[in-house]
Scaffold this motif. Structure first.
Motif, PDB file in Angstrom:
ATOM      1  N   GLN A  88      11.575  90.553  73.970  1.00  0.00           N
ATOM      2  CA  GLN A  88      12.134  89.714  72.913  1.00  0.00           C
ATOM      3  C   GLN A  88      11.258  89.823  71.669  1.00  0.00           C
ATOM      4  OE1 GLN A  88      13.216  89.032  76.573  1.00  0.00           O
ATOM      5  NE2 GLN A  88      11.423  87.754  76.131  1.00  0.00           N
ATOM      6  N   ILE A  89      11.900  90.098  70.531  1.00  0.00           N
ATOM      7  CA  ILE A  89      11.218  90.084  69.236  1.00  0.00           C
ATOM      8  C   ILE A  89      11.959  89.047  68.413  1.00  0.00           C
ATOM      9  CG2 ILE A  89      10.547  91.458  67.233  1.00  0.00           C
ATOM     10  CD1 ILE A  89      10.806  93.947  69.088  1.00  0.00           C
ATOM     11  N   ARG A  90      11.367  87.888  68.228  1.00  0.00           N
ATOM     12  CA  ARG A  90      12.150  86.729  67.789  1.00  0.00           C
ATOM     13  C   ARG A  90      11.345  85.784  66.913  1.00  0.00           C
ATOM     14  NH1 ARG A  90      10.407  82.302  70.231  1.00  0.00           N
ATOM     15  NH2 ARG A  90       9.022  82.525  72.038  1.00  0.00           N
ATOM     16  N   ASN A  91      12.077  85.020  66.113  1.00  0.00           N
ATOM     17  CA  ASN A  91      11.508  83.900  65.364  1.00  0.00           C
ATOM     18  C   ASN A  91      10.275  84.273  64.552  1.00  0.00           C
ATOM     19  OD1 ASN A  91      12.660  82.537  68.166  1.00  0.00           O
ATOM     20  ND2 ASN A  91      13.148  81.345  66.334  1.00  0.00           N
ATOM     21  N   ASN A  92      10.333  85.440  63.928  1.00  0.00           N
ATOM     22  CA  ASN A  92       9.292  85.826  62.989  1.00  0.00           C
ATOM     23  C   ASN A  92       9.741  85.494  61.570  1.00  0.00           C
ATOM     24  OD1 ASN A  92       7.240  87.288  64.774  1.00  0.00           O
ATOM     25  ND2 ASN A  92       9.169  88.248  65.383  1.00  0.00           N
ATOM     26  N   ALA A  93       8.787  85.131  60.711  1.00  0.00           N
ATOM     27  CA  ALA A  93       9.141  84.628  59.386  1.00  0.00           C
ATOM     28  C   ALA A  93       9.852  85.673  58.538  1.00  0.00           C
ATOM     29  CB  ALA A  93       7.891  84.131  58.668  1.00  0.00           C
ATOM     30  N   CYS A  94       9.427  86.945  58.673  1.00  0.00           N
ATOM     31  CA  CYS A  94      10.081  88.008  57.910  1.00  0.00           C
ATOM     32  C   CYS A  94      10.841  88.910  58.884  1.00  0.00           C
ATOM     33  CB  CYS A  94       9.070  88.769  57.061  1.00  0.00           C
ATOM     34  SG  CYS A  94       9.836  89.851  55.812  1.00  0.00           S
ATOM     35  N   ASP A  95      10.484  90.168  58.984  1.00  0.00           N
ATOM     36  CA  ASP A  95      11.239  91.107  59.811  1.00  0.00           C
ATOM     37  C   ASP A  95      10.848  91.027  61.281  1.00  0.00           C
ATOM     38  OD1 ASP A  95      12.581  92.401  57.563  1.00  0.00           O
ATOM     39  OD2 ASP A  95      10.607  93.207  57.080  1.00  0.00           O
ATOM     40  N   GLY A  96      11.841  91.285  62.143  1.00  0.00           N
ATOM     41  CA  GLY A  96      11.529  91.493  63.546  1.00  0.00           C
ATOM     42  C   GLY A  96      10.806  92.815  63.724  1.00  0.00           C
ATOM     43  N   ILE A  97      11.426  93.904  63.214  1.00  0.00           N
ATOM     44  CA  ILE A  97      10.821  95.237  63.229  1.00  0.00           C
ATOM     45  C   ILE A  97      10.936  95.819  61.822  1.00  0.00           C
ATOM     46  CG2 ILE A  97      10.939  97.577  64.170  1.00  0.00           C
ATOM     47  CD1 ILE A  97      12.259  96.396  66.665  1.00  0.00           C
ATOM     48  N   THR A 113      16.695  94.799  75.029  1.00  0.00           N
ATOM     49  CA  THR A 113      15.754  94.005  74.225  1.00  0.00           C
ATOM     50  C   THR A 113      16.517  93.178  73.204  1.00  0.00           C
ATOM     51  OG1 THR A 113      13.865  95.456  74.566  1.00  0.00           O
ATOM     52  CG2 THR A 113      13.902  94.212  72.518  1.00  0.00           C
ATOM     53  N   MET A 114      16.063  91.969  72.976  1.00  0.00           N
ATOM     54  CA  MET A 114      16.693  91.053  72.030  1.00  0.00           C
ATOM     55  C   MET A 114      15.881  91.002  70.737  1.00  0.00           C
ATOM     56  SD  MET A 114      17.565  87.904  74.645  1.00  0.00           S
ATOM     57  CE  MET A 114      18.585  87.032  73.436  1.00  0.00           C
ATOM     58  N   VAL A 115      16.580  91.168  69.613  1.00  0.00           N
ATOM     59  CA  VAL A 115      15.974  90.997  68.295  1.00  0.00           C
ATOM     60  C   VAL A 115      16.768  89.876  67.622  1.00  0.00           C
ATOM     61  CG1 VAL A 115      15.414  92.087  66.097  1.00  0.00           C
ATOM     62  CG2 VAL A 115      15.342  93.434  68.209  1.00  0.00           C
ATOM     63  N   PHE A 116      16.178  88.696  67.540  1.00  0.00           N
ATOM     64  CA  PHE A 116      16.979  87.570  67.053  1.00  0.00           C
ATOM     65  C   PHE A 116      16.130  86.525  66.317  1.00  0.00           C
ATOM     66  CE2 PHE A 116      15.992  84.239  70.275  1.00  0.00           C
ATOM     67  CZ  PHE A 116      15.337  85.016  71.211  1.00  0.00           C
ATOM     68  N   ASN A 117      16.828  85.817  65.407  1.00  0.00           N
ATOM     69  CA  ASN A 117      16.235  84.715  64.642  1.00  0.00           C
ATOM     70  C   ASN A 117      15.022  85.138  63.828  1.00  0.00           C
ATOM     71  OD1 ASN A 117      18.171  82.997  65.656  1.00  0.00           O
ATOM     72  ND2 ASN A 117      16.809  81.911  67.048  1.00  0.00           N
ATOM     73  N   ASN A 118      15.062  86.342  63.264  1.00  0.00           N
ATOM     74  CA  ASN A 118      13.980  86.794  62.388  1.00  0.00           C
ATOM     75  C   ASN A 118      14.415  86.694  60.926  1.00  0.00           C
ATOM     76  OD1 ASN A 118      11.977  87.990  64.424  1.00  0.00           O
ATOM     77  ND2 ASN A 118      13.893  88.997  65.001  1.00  0.00           N
ATOM     78  N   GLY A 119      13.506  86.268  60.057  1.00  0.00           N
ATOM     79  CA  GLY A 119      13.773  86.225  58.625  1.00  0.00           C
ATOM     80  C   GLY A 119      14.885  85.291  58.218  1.00  0.00           C
ATOM     81  N   GLY A 127      16.385  91.515  60.822  1.00  0.00           N
ATOM     82  CA  GLY A 127      16.029  91.888  62.184  1.00  0.00           C
ATOM     83  C   GLY A 127      15.284  93.205  62.275  1.00  0.00           C
ATOM     84  N   ILE A 128      15.918  94.292  61.806  1.00  0.00           N
ATOM     85  CA  ILE A 128      15.305  95.622  61.804  1.00  0.00           C
ATOM     86  C   ILE A 128      15.489  96.204  60.412  1.00  0.00           C
ATOM     87  CG2 ILE A 128      15.293  97.914  62.847  1.00  0.00           C
ATOM     88  CD1 ILE A 128      16.623  96.656  65.328  1.00  0.00           C
ATOM     89  N   ARG A 129      14.389  96.517  59.733  1.00  0.00           N
ATOM     90  CA  ARG A 129      14.488  96.951  58.333  1.00  0.00           C
ATOM     91  C   ARG A 129      13.641  98.187  58.085  1.00  0.00           C
ATOM     92  NH1 ARG A 129      11.664  95.830  53.504  1.00  0.00           N
ATOM     93  NH2 ARG A 129      10.300  94.343  54.580  1.00  0.00           N
ATOM     94  N   TRP A 130      14.275  99.206  57.508  1.00  0.00           N
ATOM     95  CA  TRP A 130      13.544 100.366  56.996  1.00  0.00           C
ATOM     96  C   TRP A 130      12.955  99.987  55.647  1.00  0.00           C
ATOM     97  CZ3 TRP A 130      16.511 101.016  61.006  1.00  0.00           C
ATOM     98  CH2 TRP A 130      16.449 102.185  61.774  1.00  0.00           C
ATOM     99  N   ASN A 131      11.714 100.403  55.370  1.00  0.00           N
ATOM    100  CA  ASN A 131      11.129 100.178  54.067  1.00  0.00           C
ATOM    101  C   ASN A 131      11.733 101.149  53.053  1.00  0.00           C
ATOM    102  OD1 ASN A 131       9.483  98.750  52.330  1.00  0.00           O
ATOM    103  ND2 ASN A 131       7.659  98.995  53.601  1.00  0.00           N
ATOM    104  N   SER A 132      11.336 101.050  51.808  1.00  0.00           N
ATOM    105  CA  SER A 132      12.064 101.687  50.701  1.00  0.00           C
ATOM    106  C   SER A 132      12.226 103.194  50.830  1.00  0.00           C
ATOM    107  CB  SER A 132      11.380 101.354  49.376  1.00  0.00           C
ATOM    108  OG  SER A 132      10.028 101.774  49.397  1.00  0.00           O
ATOM    109  N   THR A 133      11.224 103.909  51.357  1.00  0.00           N
ATOM    110  CA  THR A 133      11.336 105.369  51.485  1.00  0.00           C
ATOM    111  C   THR A 133      11.080 105.840  52.919  1.00  0.00           C
ATOM    112  OG1 THR A 133       9.007 105.669  50.861  1.00  0.00           O
ATOM    113  CG2 THR A 133      10.642 105.750  49.088  1.00  0.00           C
ATOM    114  N   ALA A 134      11.237 104.954  53.875  1.00  0.00           N
ATOM    115  CA  ALA A 134      10.921 105.279  55.267  1.00  0.00           C
ATOM    116  C   ALA A 134      11.947 106.231  55.870  1.00  0.00           C
ATOM    117  CB  ALA A 134      10.846 104.003  56.091  1.00  0.00           C
ATOM    118  N   LEU A 135      11.503 106.984  56.888  1.00  0.00           N
ATOM    119  CA  LEU A 135      12.368 107.877  57.643  1.00  0.00           C
ATOM    120  C   LEU A 135      12.210 107.533  59.118  1.00  0.00           C
ATOM    121  CD1 LEU A 135      11.024 109.677  55.152  1.00  0.00           C
ATOM    122  CD2 LEU A 135      12.381 111.476  56.184  1.00  0.00           C
TER     123      LEU A 135
END
Length: 289
Positions: A88-97, A113-119, A127-135
């Protein structure tokens, strides 16, 4: 239970040593928790660093919550083959991943796996975010992506300058934030692109709140969907379930839909929804439904 009491810093980093070729390892059966502050900038787990590697790091039955960001994938492309299983990746203030890699990470996976209640209180986190130039690649097998962000970003979000290859099967999505929230948004354009391939998954908008946001929105790339269930509660105006083009010009798009079930309710009639809306003015658009 392992706790980081400070609202900054990183609890665990894999790939921060002098070995630039290999840094395997992982964790099983642990609870990692942060200070859970609204302005928290801490990180629960970082995989990879600027000049060091982290190959094949494995997490099983791990709970990561209460940090600024739960998991950060970093480095120049060597942070590959990481995986989370039954976690579980959960309840983080900004991104989960958050994916920061500047090279194409290969073979990472989320399994059951659960990704929930983030940000939930942020317009720039989800929940899951690529940064501006990520691959990076990501495979999701089972599990759920649920109630991430405040509705501004997609629960999985890829910005304009990033590149993503996202594959999923048997995944459960529920829409966050009610109105105007999407499950997958990929705005890659002008060179970067997205590949989005999902099968046997279900995508549910908030069934009690009408929305004008598509479930999937992409600017450039290839989207292949098979045997999925899409349920959207449409608002009074025409609501596309899939936005192919994201109102961006001069990009190539390919959309394939086979054996999917599309259901729309709202305003007493399903006539207010579209399966797909082609927006923008693509240089090349092909579709099969």
């Amino acid at each position: 239970i392992i706790k980081l009491s400070a609202s900054s810093g990183t609890l665990f980093t894999w790939g921060s040593g002098t070995d630039t070729a290999w840094a395997p390892g992982g964790m099983e059966g642990c609870v990692l928790t942060g200070a859970a502050g609204g302005a928290d900038t801490s990180i629960g787990v970082q995989i990879g660093a600027t000049t060091t590697s982290a190959h094949g790091v494995s997490f099983k039955n791990v709970d990561i919550g209460g940090f600024g960001t739960g998991v950060v994938i970093s480095g120049t492309g060597d942070a590959f083959a990481w995986k989370f299983t039954a976690s579980q990746i959960r309840n983080n203030a900004c991104d989960g991943i958050r994916i920061d890699t500047s090279g194409d990470i290969e073979a990472p996976a989320l399994t059951d796996t659960m990704v929930f209640n983030n940000g939930n209180a942020s317009a720039v986190c989800t929940g899951i975010r690529w940064n501006s130039t990520a691959l990076g690649y990501l495979t999701i097998k089972g599990g759920s992506i649920d109630n991430n962000g405040n509705g501004t970003l997609g629960q999985i979000h890829v910005p304009t300058g990033a590149t993503a290859h996202i594959y999923g099967t048997n995944v459960h999505f529920e829409k966050a934030g009610g109105a105007n929230s999407s499950d997958i948004v990929c705005l890659s354009a002008g060179g970067p692109r997205c590949d989005i391939v999902f099968s046997n998954s279900n995508f549910l908008s908030n069934p009690t709140t009408a929305t004008t946001a598509p479930i999937i929105k992409f600017a450039a790339g290839t989207v292949k969907l098979s045997n999925n269930f899409f349920y959207i509660n449409g608002a009074g105006s025409t609501t596309p379930i899939i936005d192919a083009g994201a109102s961006v010009a001069s990009n190539a798009n390919y959309l394939s839909s086979m054996g999917n079930h599309f259901k729309c309710t709202g305003s007493g009639t399903p006539a207010n929804c579209q399966i797909v809306s082609f927006t923008g003015s693509g240089t090349y658009t092909t579709y099969s439904i």
